[in-house]
Design an enzyme around this catalytic site. Structure first.
Site, mmCIF file in Angstrom:
data_model
loop_
_atom_site.group_PDB
_atom_site.id
_atom_site.type_symbol
_atom_site.label_atom_id
_atom_site.label_comp_id
_atom_site.label_asym_id
_atom_site.label_seq_id
_atom_site.Cartn_x
_atom_site.Cartn_y
_atom_site.Cartn_z
ATOM 1 N N ASP A 1 -0.123 -2.476 3.448
ATOM 2 C CA ASP A 1 -1.166 -2.850 2.704
ATOM 3 C C ASP A 1 -2.439 -2.336 3.405
ATOM 4 O O ASP A 1 -3.407 -2.096 2.468
ATOM 5 C CB ASP A 1 -1.546 -4.538 2.546
HETATM 6 C C1 BGC Z 1 -4.140 -7.874 6.002
HETATM 7 C C2 BGC Z 1 -2.473 -7.572 5.249
HETATM 8 C C3 BGC Z 1 -2.377 -8.268 3.876
HETATM 9 C C4 BGC Z 1 -3.425 -7.898 3.093
HETATM 10 C C5 BGC Z 1 -3.457 -8.226 1.825
HETATM 11 C C6 BGC Z 1 -4.880 -7.539 5.024
HETATM 12 O O1 BGC Z 1 -6.097 -8.016 5.587
HETATM 13 O O2 BGC Z 1 -3.956 -7.204 7.061
HETATM 14 O O3 BGC Z 1 -1.452 -8.003 6.361
HETATM 15 O O4 BGC Z 1 -1.183 -7.826 3.249
HETATM 16 O O5 BGC Z 1 -4.628 -8.156 3.745
HETATM 17 O O6 BGC Z 1 -3.762 -9.716 1.584
HETATM 18 C C1 NOJ Z 2 1.186 -9.192 4.311
HETATM 19 C C2 NOJ Z 2 1.341 -9.123 2.931
HETATM 20 O O1 NOJ Z 2 1.342 -10.503 2.434
HETATM 21 C C3 NOJ Z 2 2.611 -8.219 2.409
HETATM 22 O O2 NOJ Z 2 2.626 -7.968 1.207
HETATM 23 C C4 NOJ Z 2 2.502 -6.846 3.333
HETATM 24 O O3 NOJ Z 2 3.498 -6.203 3.063
HETATM 25 C C5 NOJ Z 2 2.063 -7.082 4.652
HETATM 26 N N1 NOJ Z 2 1.243 -8.190 5.010
HETATM 27 C C6 NOJ Z 2 1.862 -5.855 5.415
HETATM 28 O O4 NOJ Z 2 0.548 -5.254 5.248
#
Ligand code: BGC
Ligand code: NOJ
Length: 826
Positions: free
Chosen positions: A487
């Site tokens: 993400d």
């Molecule tokens: C986090 C990710 C997560 C994203 C969406 C980000 O701040 O680092 O791990 O997937 O938020 O919630």
């Molecule tokens: C947490 C999110 O819930 C997931 O969808 C995502 O793939 C990982 N972070 C990596 O960014």
């Protein structure tokens, strides 16, 4: 250093001191009513939606940690001494303390001044209530006069509003008290037809419902005035903070034990029959009274607890292994499976790190979670698939999340993550292999929940595949969109506004950023889908899918290979990311795992080289970091990944979700010992021994362990609600232990055993119980095993797929040579 130990026979983790590095939590409930509970009884409860139906109040980010809970107080009525039997919130010394987190229940036992208290908290199956059974024993030589107080602080339903909108909320709180039961009725007078209640089996000494009256002004939960003076005041809350407190006065003879039961619950009335008598403004309690009364009965409570234990034993019975390695066995047999069910129930909503107000059900997350629970609750997995697919957009793309209450997709956390649709394909193929239920592909499912738009599920999967094919970039690789699985790799975002969310901000138009990761994911999904449609006799669609996969492999061959590993992406300007030519972020873990899982590079040695690069550059004793070198500062063209300090989260943290991809890749590259090594590095039970470093619960996976660039290398964060659970479960059960459901049978491909002892597996599959015994060489480390002989119900079978069952029991004898199944240290 340890703060407790596993009790494998009882499937419990036993915490032996209350001051764990962080609150170590457990989950209550498995249907509609849920709660989180810490080892000191902190936590909160909600019904269906952690934000919108919050029953009790909790304070995240507080000092001391973990405030708000299911708090009891004991008071010696002869001396005035009082304490909390769960340590918090008074933190008074306890002579003995033990918390047992079990499957769906938590028991906290302690002793002080000769008074022993053992409280079991759980949610009876099928009920929207929780029971606290308090068992008090007087261990003194003489009689004891004690008061027991049970308390809850009600949340005014919407947890977000409750924590912010004080100008309104301080005026709306209401309660009713009837027959000693406290009813929380805020907003019932207007549009709500639900209420909460708090009852006690012995409410004779009175109650409080006003927090101010119970605590006293300027006092905290650590020294309530009512407990100090030994008497509640019968207060009725009008606005401010409604709460529930029951006082019980007891005289216990020497050695005497008494059970006191508290019930916290939730109930709904029909919208047009809310009041009794009609128009009176008083809650109609006729339906709920018998429910409360029965759950205050010790015999009802005891049998509900037995039923809960039986339900979990039955669920986990779907896969049990004896490998000889205690860490693998206890995670697979109990805790990892349990964590998978918790992610099924809660998605990413409520934990010590997810506040319950932010996130609904993620499209990508829910599809991956399914891989870890489909064998335990196939029927509910089917429902889940249909719910998710119904939020898919007509383009084949997806909302990134949907709300559990409404099951509608929304853009609240962003949209246009181009990996999303492919995960739906993987969820459905996994479901089909597990159950053989290919009829699910014919199930009519709407797009974006729009009535009239129903098409067979298979059409949804086709559009998911086409979504990628219609969005290819200049290198023939999938456009990344807002981001892919990572993400935080925001290649089209260019955000320079402080505080702006990377997940929702407007992306810059015209970008051609591409993802090698999605390419790998696509190849995997398209090939799995091809297998499914072939099975249904649709040879032309099968051929189309295989060809699309092959074309994608060709693009990866041409533009995704960096020389020693797979590249990660191409940025907005068409420049490679995750390449030796970059200063930072030269190698990323995700494409190494995903491309090899998709089979890319296995035949020509590139997979082995990529895996060697991972071992060389990314692997640490605490697990494999996501990227190296870490990004030292913010880069506009890369986005959120560079917002984190080096070593944390996506910026070179050990993002545990990705590690099992490497375990699977190592098995595919015929290095099961390497896979096992990675598995044990992040296995929570192994890490229990360094709990002071790891800090999170040693019985469940955390999303992240700080990477080698972080000052706190080895420290975990974001435990419980993470895709790490499902993928580690898949890696352990399907690739290390090697029992894989397939459309035509159960593949038996054990790659690890104990170096001598037998490997035994019990696996429920297609309505039968398979009992599998693997005999390997007794020489430890003799090299990777291959099944050389498979005998099913006494009949030798060619190859290593045990056929579909013809009866309820299937006995399998396996010989795995040459070499033993890889020996694993016990
Ligand atoms: C986090 C990710 C997560 C994203 C969406 C980000 O701040 O680092 O791990 O997937 O938020 O919630
Ligand atoms: C947490 C999110 O819930 C997931 O969808 C995502 O793939 C990982 N972070 C990596 O960014």
């Amino acid at each position: 250093m340890r703060y407790g130990h596993f009790d494998d026979d009882h499937r419990e983790y036993v915490i032996t001191r209350p001051d764990t590095p962080l609150p170590w939590i457990n989950y209550l409930g498995s249907d509609e009513y849920f709660g989180i509970i810490s080892n000191t009884a902190g936590g909160y409860s909600f019904v269906r939606d952690a934000r919108l139906r919050r029953l009790t109040r909790y304070r995240y980010n507080n000092a001391p940690l973990d405030l708000g809970g299911r708090y009891l107080y004991l008071r010696d009525d002869d001396t005035g001494d009082y304490w909390s039997p769960s340590w918090q919130p008074t933190q008074g010394d306890l002579e003995e303390y033990e918390c047992r987190h079990g499957l769906g229940y938590t028991t906290i036992a302690s002793q002080r001044a000769g008074i022993r208290a053992e409280t079991c908290y759980f949610v009876p199956i099928g009920e929207t209530l929780e029971v606290w059974r308090v068992r008090l024993t007087n261990e003194r030589p003489g009689p004891a006069r004690v008061s027991l107080f049970g308390t809850v602080e009600f949340c005014l339903w919407d947890a977000q509003d409750d924590a912010t909108n004080f100008q309104r909320n301080y005026s709306v709180g209401e309660v009713e008290v009837e027959d000693g039961v406290i009813y929380h009725t805020t907003e019932y007078r207007e549009r709500r037809n639900h209420f909460a209640y708090f009852a006690c089996s012995d409410a004779s000494a009175g109650f409080d419902t006003s927090r101010d009256a119970f605590l006293g002004p300027y006092r905290g939960w650590d020294r309530p005035i009512a407990v100090e003076r030994g008497a509640v005041s019968g207060s009725i809350a009008h606005g401010w903070q409604p709460m529930g407190a029951h006082q019980v006065r007891l005289e216990l003879g020497p050695g005497e034990t008494r059970d006191i039961i508290f019930v916290l619950g939730y109930a709904e009335n029909p919208a047009d029959a809310k009041f009794d008598p009609p128009g009176s403004g008083r809650v109609d309690k006729r339906r709920v009274r018998p429910v409360i009364a029965s759950h205050l009965e010790p015999t009802v409570v005891e049998s509900a607890l037995v039923a809960l234990r039986e339900a979990w034993a039955e669920r986990l019975g779907a896969f049990q292994v004896e490998s000889g390695n205690v860490h693998l066995d206890r995670m697979v047999n109990t805790w990892n499976a349990y964590q998978c069910m918790v992610t099924f129930n809660l998605s990413r909503s409520a934990s010590s790190f997810e506040s319950g107000i932010g996130r609904g059900m993620g499209f990508r997350d829910s599809n991956q979670d399914l891989l870890g629970f489909v064998h335990m609750v196939p029927g509910r997995a089917r429902e889940r698939i249909l719910d998710i697919a119904a939020t898919q957009l007509p383009t084949g793309g997806a909302y990134h999340q949907y709300q559990p209450l409404t099951k509608r997709g929304n853009d609240a956390v962003g949209s246009g993550f181009n990996d999303d649709p492919a995960w739906l394909v993987l969820a459905v193929t996994a479901y089909a292999r597990e159950t053989g239920d290919l009829a699910i592909l014919d199930e009519p499912v709407p797009y974006d929940n729009a009535p009239g738009s129903e098409r067979p599920l298979e059409d949804h999967l086709r559009r998911a595949i086409d979504y990628t094919l219609e969005r290819l970039g200049p290198h023939g690789l999938p456009l990344i969109g807002r981001a892919d699985w990572n993400d935080c790799l925001n290649l089209n975002c260019f955000s320079d506004t402080p505080g702006e969310s990377f997940q929702t901000t407007q992306n810059r138009d015209g970008g051609v950023a591409e993802s090698v990761f999605i390419a790998g994911l696509f190849v995997l999904a398209a090939n799995e889908m091809a297998e499914l449609v072939d099975h249904r006799g649709d040879a032309s669609e099968g051929a189309r899918l295989r060809e699309a996969a092959a074309d994608m492999v060709a693009s990866v061959d041409a533009h995704g290979w960096d020389g020693d590993w797979f590249r990660r992406a191409y940025d907005y300007f068409g420049e490679p990311i995750g390449s030796a030519g970059n200063d930072e972020g030269q190698i990323f873990i995700e494409p190494q795992g995903m491309c090899v899982m998709a089979g890319i590079g296995l035949a020509d040695g590139r997979a082995v080289r990529a895996l060697a690069a991972v071992r060389d550059r990314l692997a640490t004793p605490h697990g494999i970091v996501l990227v190296q070198p870490a990004f030292s500062g913010y880069q506009l063209r890369l986005g959120e990944i560079t917002s984190y300090p080096p070593g944390y989260k996506e910026n070179a943290g050990i993002f545990c979700h990705t590690n099992p991809w490497l375990m699977i890749a190592e098995v595919l590259a015929d290095n099961p010992l390497g896979a096992l090594d990675y598995y044990l590095r992040i296995n929570p039970s192994v890490r229990e021994a360094i709990s002071e470093v790891h800090r999170c619960e040693p019985y469940v996976y955390a999303q992240m362990i700080a990477g080698r660039d972080a000052p706190t290398h080895g420290e975990a964060k974001n435990s419980w609600l993470t895709g790490t659970a499902a993928w580690n479960y898949v890696a352990a059960t399907q690739w290390l232990v090697g029992i894989r459901p397939e459309l035509d049978g159960l593949r038996i491909d054990p790659r690890v055993a104990t170096g001598g002892a037998k490997l035994r597996v019990t696996r429920r599959f297609r309505g039968a119980t398979y009992r599998i015994v693997v005999h390997g060489s007794t020489e430890p480390g003799a090299g990777p095993a291959r099944v050389t002989r498979l005998v099913v119900n006494g009949t030798p079978v060619e190859g290593n797929v045990a056929p579909l069952p013809s009866g309820p029991d299937v006995e399998i004898e396996v010989h795995a040579y040459p070499g033993s199944p890889a020996a694993i240290p016990a």
